[in-house]
Write an enzyme that holds these catalytic residues in place. Structure first.
Site, short mmCIF file in Angstrom:
data_model
loop_
_atom_site.label_atom_id
_atom_site.label_comp_id
_atom_site.label_asym_id
_atom_site.label_seq_id
_atom_site.Cartn_x
_atom_site.Cartn_y
_atom_site.Cartn_z
N SER A 46 0.83 -1.21 0.00
CA SER A 46 0.00 0.00 0.00
C SER A 46 0.86 1.26 0.00
CB SER A 46 -0.95 0.01 1.20
OG SER A 46 -0.21 -0.06 2.41
N ASP A 47 1.98 1.25 0.74
CA ASP A 47 2.88 2.41 0.76
C ASP A 47 3.59 2.56 -0.58
OD1 ASP A 47 4.25 4.64 1.88
OD2 ASP A 47 5.99 3.35 2.21
N LEU A 48 3.98 1.45 -1.18
CA LEU A 48 4.62 1.50 -2.50
C LEU A 48 3.68 2.14 -3.50
CD1 LEU A 48 6.86 0.76 -4.51
CD2 LEU A 48 5.79 -1.50 -4.71
N SER A 51 3.33 5.93 -2.72
CA SER A 51 4.56 6.69 -2.99
C SER A 51 4.82 6.80 -4.49
CB SER A 51 5.75 6.10 -2.25
OG SER A 51 6.08 4.81 -2.73
#
Length: 94
Positions: A46-48, A51
């Site tokens: 989810s962060d990938l 970002s």
């Protein structure tokens, strides 16, 4: 943090990346530290995704490449299988 018996671990704040290995030894009577040539950048799926969408990933990848160390990405989580291009899209950036 879990560590195998006999392996010393230490947490520090890093300027870049999430994990590095430090070798310690004695030279000229004093303890020396040597950073090994690899840095790990840890991302949840989810962060990938976020970002990449807001361009933080491109800037971070540029800084990691400029540091002179081998960069390994540790991506945690499940990829959505509903979109057949999901894997190719996100791993293209890595």
């Amino acid at each position: 943090m879990l560590s195998p018996p006999g392996v010393m671990t230490e947490s520090r704040t890093l300027d870049l990346g999430d994990i590095v290995w430090i070798a310690r030894g004695r030279a000229s009577g004093s303890e020396q530290e040597y950073m090994l040539d690899c840095v790990i950048e840890r991302k949840r799926v989810s962060d990938l995704e976020m970002s990449i969408q807001d361009n933080r990933f491109v800037e971070q990848k540029f800084r990691l490449q400029k540091c002179g160390l081998k960069v390994l990405y540790l991506v945690e989580g499940r990829l959505e299988r509903s979109n057949p291009n999901y894997e190719a899209r996100y791993f293209h950036y890595l």
